[in-house]
Write a protein that holds these residues in place. Structure first.
Motif, PDB file in Angstrom:
ATOM      1  N   ILE A 246      -9.121  12.673 -20.807  1.00 40.63           N
ATOM      2  CA  ILE A 246      -9.776  13.773 -20.088  1.00 40.63           C
ATOM      3  C   ILE A 246     -11.024  14.231 -20.837  1.00 40.63           C
ATOM      4  CG2 ILE A 246      -9.509  16.150 -19.287  1.00 40.63           C
ATOM      5  CD1 ILE A 246      -6.510  15.528 -18.966  1.00 40.63           C
ATOM      6  N   LEU A 247     -10.926  14.317 -22.168  1.00 46.69           N
ATOM      7  CA  LEU A 247     -12.053  14.796 -22.967  1.00 46.69           C
ATOM      8  C   LEU A 247     -13.255  13.864 -22.864  1.00 46.69           C
ATOM      9  CD1 LEU A 247     -12.597  17.206 -24.837  1.00 46.69           C
ATOM     10  CD2 LEU A 247     -12.044  15.728 -26.780  1.00 46.69           C
ATOM     11  N   ALA A 248     -13.004  12.607 -22.548  1.00 47.40           N
ATOM     12  CA  ALA A 248     -14.106  11.648 -22.401  1.00 47.40           C
ATOM     13  C   ALA A 248     -15.008  11.992 -21.222  1.00 47.40           C
ATOM     14  CB  ALA A 248     -13.553  10.234 -22.239  1.00 47.40           C
ATOM     15  N   THR A 249     -14.596  12.952 -20.388  1.00 46.91           N
ATOM     16  CA  THR A 249     -15.462  13.379 -19.285  1.00 46.91           C
ATOM     17  C   THR A 249     -16.694  14.110 -19.803  1.00 46.91           C
ATOM     18  OG1 THR A 249     -14.168  15.437 -19.059  1.00 46.91           O
ATOM     19  CG2 THR A 249     -13.579  13.604 -17.631  1.00 46.91           C
ATOM     20  N   ARG A 250     -16.769  14.321 -21.115  1.00 50.63           N
ATOM     21  CA  ARG A 250     -17.992  14.886 -21.685  1.00 50.63           C
ATOM     22  C   ARG A 250     -19.205  14.061 -21.267  1.00 50.63           C
ATOM     23  NH1 ARG A 250     -15.938  15.488 -27.836  1.00 50.63           N
ATOM     24  NH2 ARG A 250     -15.340  13.359 -27.314  1.00 50.63           N
ATOM     25  N   GLY A 251     -18.992  12.747 -21.079  1.00 52.10           N
ATOM     26  CA  GLY A 251     -20.093  11.891 -20.649  1.00 52.10           C
ATOM     27  C   GLY A 251     -20.625  12.307 -19.293  1.00 52.10           C
ATOM     28  N   ILE A 252     -19.701  12.566 -18.358  1.00 53.90           N
ATOM     29  CA  ILE A 252     -20.104  13.004 -17.017  1.00 53.90           C
ATOM     30  C   ILE A 252     -20.841  14.340 -17.097  1.00 53.90           C
ATOM     31  CG2 ILE A 252     -19.275  13.593 -14.709  1.00 53.90           C
ATOM     32  CD1 ILE A 252     -16.757  11.951 -15.349  1.00 53.90           C
ATOM     33  N   ILE A 253     -20.261  15.250 -17.870  1.00 50.51           N
ATOM     34  CA  ILE A 253     -20.848  16.589 -17.982  1.00 50.51           C
ATOM     35  C   ILE A 253     -22.220  16.523 -18.629  1.00 50.51           C
ATOM     36  CG2 ILE A 253     -20.523  18.879 -19.009  1.00 50.51           C
ATOM     37  CD1 ILE A 253     -17.441  18.218 -18.860  1.00 50.51           C
ATOM     38  N   SER A 254     -22.388  15.624 -19.619  1.00 53.83           N
ATOM     39  CA  SER A 254     -23.684  15.509 -20.288  1.00 53.83           C
ATOM     40  C   SER A 254     -24.759  15.019 -19.327  1.00 53.83           C
ATOM     41  CB  SER A 254     -23.580  14.565 -21.489  1.00 53.83           C
ATOM     42  OG  SER A 254     -23.360  13.229 -21.080  1.00 53.83           O
ATOM     43  N   VAL A 255     -24.381  14.152 -18.365  1.00 49.46           N
ATOM     44  CA  VAL A 255     -25.343  13.707 -17.352  1.00 49.46           C
ATOM     45  C   VAL A 255     -25.834  14.901 -16.533  1.00 49.46           C
ATOM     46  CG1 VAL A 255     -25.606  12.379 -15.225  1.00 49.46           C
ATOM     47  CG2 VAL A 255     -24.447  11.360 -17.172  1.00 49.46           C
ATOM     48  N   LEU A 256     -24.897  15.728 -16.088  1.00 51.80           N
ATOM     49  CA  LEU A 256     -25.255  16.902 -15.285  1.00 51.80           C
ATOM     50  C   LEU A 256     -26.094  17.893 -16.088  1.00 51.80           C
ATOM     51  CD1 LEU A 256     -21.800  17.470 -13.527  1.00 51.80           C
ATOM     52  CD2 LEU A 256     -23.815  16.285 -12.623  1.00 51.80           C
ATOM     53  N   LEU A 257     -25.713  18.105 -17.354  1.00 51.70           N
ATOM     54  CA  LEU A 257     -26.475  19.026 -18.193  1.00 51.70           C
ATOM     55  C   LEU A 257     -27.866  18.473 -18.494  1.00 51.70           C
ATOM     56  CD1 LEU A 257     -23.771  20.250 -20.758  1.00 51.70           C
ATOM     57  CD2 LEU A 257     -24.867  21.575 -18.939  1.00 51.70           C
ATOM     58  N   GLY A 258     -27.946  17.140 -18.701  1.00 48.62           N
ATOM     59  CA  GLY A 258     -29.244  16.522 -18.954  1.00 48.62           C
ATOM     60  C   GLY A 258     -30.187  16.710 -17.775  1.00 48.62           C
ATOM     61  N   ALA A 259     -29.645  16.534 -16.565  1.00 44.12           N
ATOM     62  CA  ALA A 259     -30.454  16.736 -15.359  1.00 44.12           C
ATOM     63  C   ALA A 259     -30.883  18.199 -15.235  1.00 44.12           C
ATOM     64  CB  ALA A 259     -29.659  16.314 -14.129  1.00 44.12           C
ATOM     65  N   LEU A 260     -29.973  19.117 -15.575  1.00 47.49           N
ATOM     66  CA  LEU A 260     -30.292  20.541 -15.508  1.00 47.49           C
ATOM     67  C   LEU A 260     -31.376  20.909 -16.516  1.00 47.49           C
ATOM     68  CD1 LEU A 260     -29.726  23.390 -14.430  1.00 47.49           C
ATOM     69  CD2 LEU A 260     -27.887  23.575 -16.132  1.00 47.49           C
ATOM     70  N   LEU A 261     -31.263  20.382 -17.739  1.00 51.32           N
ATOM     71  CA  LEU A 261     -32.263  20.674 -18.766  1.00 51.32           C
ATOM     72  C   LEU A 261     -33.641  20.153 -18.359  1.00 51.32           C
ATOM     73  CD1 LEU A 261     -30.223  19.882 -22.009  1.00 51.32           C
ATOM     74  CD2 LEU A 261     -30.993  22.128 -21.233  1.00 51.32           C
ATOM     75  N   ALA A 262     -33.650  18.950 -17.766  1.00 53.38           N
ATOM     76  CA  ALA A 262     -34.921  18.380 -17.306  1.00 53.38           C
ATOM     77  C   ALA A 262     -35.542  19.251 -16.214  1.00 53.38           C
ATOM     78  CB  ALA A 262     -34.703  16.965 -16.795  1.00 53.38           C
ATOM     79  N   ALA A 263     -34.690  19.745 -15.310  1.00 59.41           N
ATOM     80  CA  ALA A 263     -35.187  20.599 -14.218  1.00 59.41           C
ATOM     81  C   ALA A 263     -35.741  21.916 -14.745  1.00 59.41           C
ATOM     82  CB  ALA A 263     -34.063  20.869 -13.221  1.00 59.41           C
ATOM     83  N   LEU A 264     -35.175  22.389 -15.860  1.00 54.62           N
ATOM     84  CA  LEU A 264     -35.616  23.653 -16.456  1.00 54.62           C
ATOM     85  C   LEU A 264     -36.753  23.462 -17.450  1.00 54.62           C
ATOM     86  CD1 LEU A 264     -32.135  25.337 -17.070  1.00 54.62           C
ATOM     87  CD2 LEU A 264     -33.777  25.857 -15.243  1.00 54.62           C
ATOM     88  N   GLY A 265     -37.189  22.213 -17.629  1.00 51.79           N
ATOM     89  CA  GLY A 265     -38.265  21.939 -18.577  1.00 51.79           C
ATOM     90  C   GLY A 265     -37.816  21.958 -20.022  1.00 51.79           C
ATOM     91  N   LEU A 266     -36.535  21.723 -20.257  1.00 54.35           N
ATOM     92  CA  LEU A 266     -35.979  21.758 -21.617  1.00 54.35           C
ATOM     93  C   LEU A 266     -35.465  20.389 -22.033  1.00 54.35           C
ATOM     94  CD1 LEU A 266     -33.983  25.097 -21.289  1.00 54.35           C
ATOM     95  CD2 LEU A 266     -36.193  24.776 -22.417  1.00 54.35           C
ATOM     96  N   SER A 267     -36.103  19.348 -21.579  1.00 54.05           N
ATOM     97  CA  SER A 267     -35.634  17.987 -21.852  1.00 54.05           C
ATOM     98  C   SER A 267     -35.689  17.621 -23.324  1.00 54.05           C
ATOM     99  CB  SER A 267     -36.455  16.974 -21.047  1.00 54.05           C
ATOM    100  OG  SER A 267     -37.832  17.101 -21.334  1.00 54.05           O
ATOM    101  N   LYS A 268     -36.405  18.386 -24.149  1.00 50.13           N
ATOM    102  CA  LYS A 268     -36.466  18.078 -25.582  1.00 50.13           C
ATOM    103  C   LYS A 268     -35.106  18.235 -26.248  1.00 50.13           C
ATOM    104  CE  LYS A 268     -37.774  22.780 -27.041  1.00 50.13           C
ATOM    105  NZ  LYS A 268     -38.766  23.582 -27.776  1.00 50.13           N
ATOM    106  N   PHE A 269     -34.186  18.973 -25.608  1.00 50.17           N
ATOM    107  CA  PHE A 269     -32.854  19.141 -26.169  1.00 50.17           C
ATOM    108  C   PHE A 269     -31.903  18.015 -25.771  1.00 50.17           C
ATOM    109  CE2 PHE A 269     -34.108  23.764 -25.931  1.00 50.17           C
ATOM    110  CZ  PHE A 269     -34.354  23.872 -27.298  1.00 50.17           C
ATOM    111  N   ASP A 270     -32.389  17.051 -25.002  1.00 47.32           N
ATOM    112  CA  ASP A 270     -31.565  15.920 -24.601  1.00 47.32           C
ATOM    113  C   ASP A 270     -32.413  14.669 -24.698  1.00 47.32           C
ATOM    114  OD1 ASP A 270     -29.171  14.789 -23.667  1.00 47.32           O
ATOM    115  OD2 ASP A 270     -29.990  14.636 -21.642  1.00 47.32           O
ATOM    116  N   SER A 271     -31.773  13.516 -24.878  1.00 43.33           N
ATOM    117  CA  SER A 271     -32.509  12.270 -25.003  1.00 43.33           C
ATOM    118  C   SER A 271     -33.098  11.856 -23.656  1.00 43.33           C
ATOM    119  CB  SER A 271     -31.586  11.156 -25.513  1.00 43.33           C
ATOM    120  OG  SER A 271     -30.481  11.004 -24.654  1.00 43.33           O
TER     121      SER A 271
END
Length: 304
Positions: A246-271
């Protein structure tokens, strides 16, 4: 089982959000060791009062065994963390992040040989599927490298597996004493991070940790210790193998957070990744969801 899955997903979400703040710290200070030590101090400040008020004074039947479990956990934690930092010399961070998915298989093997949990065929399929998804998520095609890199990777996995196993023993010991699931989870988390924080104090002087570093590490520390409370509850309900699937779903969540950060102009916090990598991650995410569904159905006896 549903409560255990909820606790595991909550831990994964909190972990993923915490990684954003850890990325912010690393962008500024370029040191994972500084982050670990500064976070340990913050967690000590949070944990020590909880330990003082919640510790089951005089109510533990095997206090010596409880203390020994904590000491072994501290050893396993530093073994895992120390080996992790050494492994970074041989693997890129993204490659190592993927390889840590092998922990699920190692945990399943350990539990099989210790007779605590013997996964059936469908559970093994789910474990291998989850492992493959976790490895492929950030895999960059890098080669395994030297024997030293493989050795430190193995000791990292062993250390992390030991942490999961002995965390489970701690919360099970507390629950056996008549405490509720959440109180046992909070108490076990508070105790181990209080001891860890005390053991980390000498590093504060060695690294000359500043107040600003501690402030920068605080959000990551708060999210981490909260996620650990949820994770220990998940361990108690589902045992470490299923919990790690279950904890391996961090990968799924990181995809969603990465997309959110990019939308907010904060992509420097994600690869920054290519479209092909986004597609690969999406496929891995679907495989992870399927793995959880298979393991859940097998655990419930739907798949035999």
């Amino acid at each position: 089982m549903i409560l255990g899955i909820f606790c595991g997903l909550a831990a994964a979400i909190l972990n993923s959000i915490g990684y954003i703040f850890s990325a912010r710290f690393l962008l500024c200070y370029k040191s994972a060791l500084r982050l670990t030590v500064a976070s340990s101090l913050v967690m000590l400040v949070l944990s020590l009062p909880l330990t003082f008020f919640l510790f089951p004074y005089g109510k533990l039947q095997r206090l010596g065994e409880f203390v020994m479990t904590i000491l072994i956990w501290i050893f396993a934690y530093w073994l895992g963390q120390g080996s992790f930092f050494m492994t970074l010399k041989y693997f890129s961070a993204s490659c190592l992040s993927s390889l840590l998915g092998l922990k699920i298989v190692l945990l399943a093997v350990i539990f099989m040989f210790t007779a605590q949990e013997n996964p059936g065929l469908w559970q093994w399929i789910a474990v291998l599927l989850a492992t493959g998804a976790a490895i492929s998520f950030n895999w960059s095609g890098a080669k395994l490298g030297s024997a030293a890199g493989v050795f430190f990777l193995l000791t990292t996995l062993i250390g992390y597996c030991m942490c999961d196993i002995f965390e489970t023993r701690l919360i099970q010991t507390l629950m056996a004493g008549g405490y509720s699931l959440m109180r046992s989870s909070v108490t076990a988390t508070a105790v181990i991070y209080s001891v860890l924080g005390i053991c980390s104090l000498p590093f504060l002087f060695f690294l000359r940790t500043t107040r600003k570093q501690i402030v920068y590490a605080a959000p990551h520390a708060v999210l981490w210790i909260t996620s650990q409370i949820m994770l220990l509850a998940c361990f108690a309900l589902l045992l470490p193998v299923f919990a790690n699937v279950i904890l391996a779903t961090r990968g799924i969540i990181s995809v969603l957070l990465g997309a959110l950060l990019a939308a907010l102009g904060l992509s420097k916090f994600d690869s920054k990744i290519s479209r092909a990598q986004w597609i690969k991650r999406a496929v891995s995410a679907c495989a992870m969801i399927l793995a959880i569904a298979i393991y859940s159905c097998a655990k419930a006896g739907i798949l035999k």
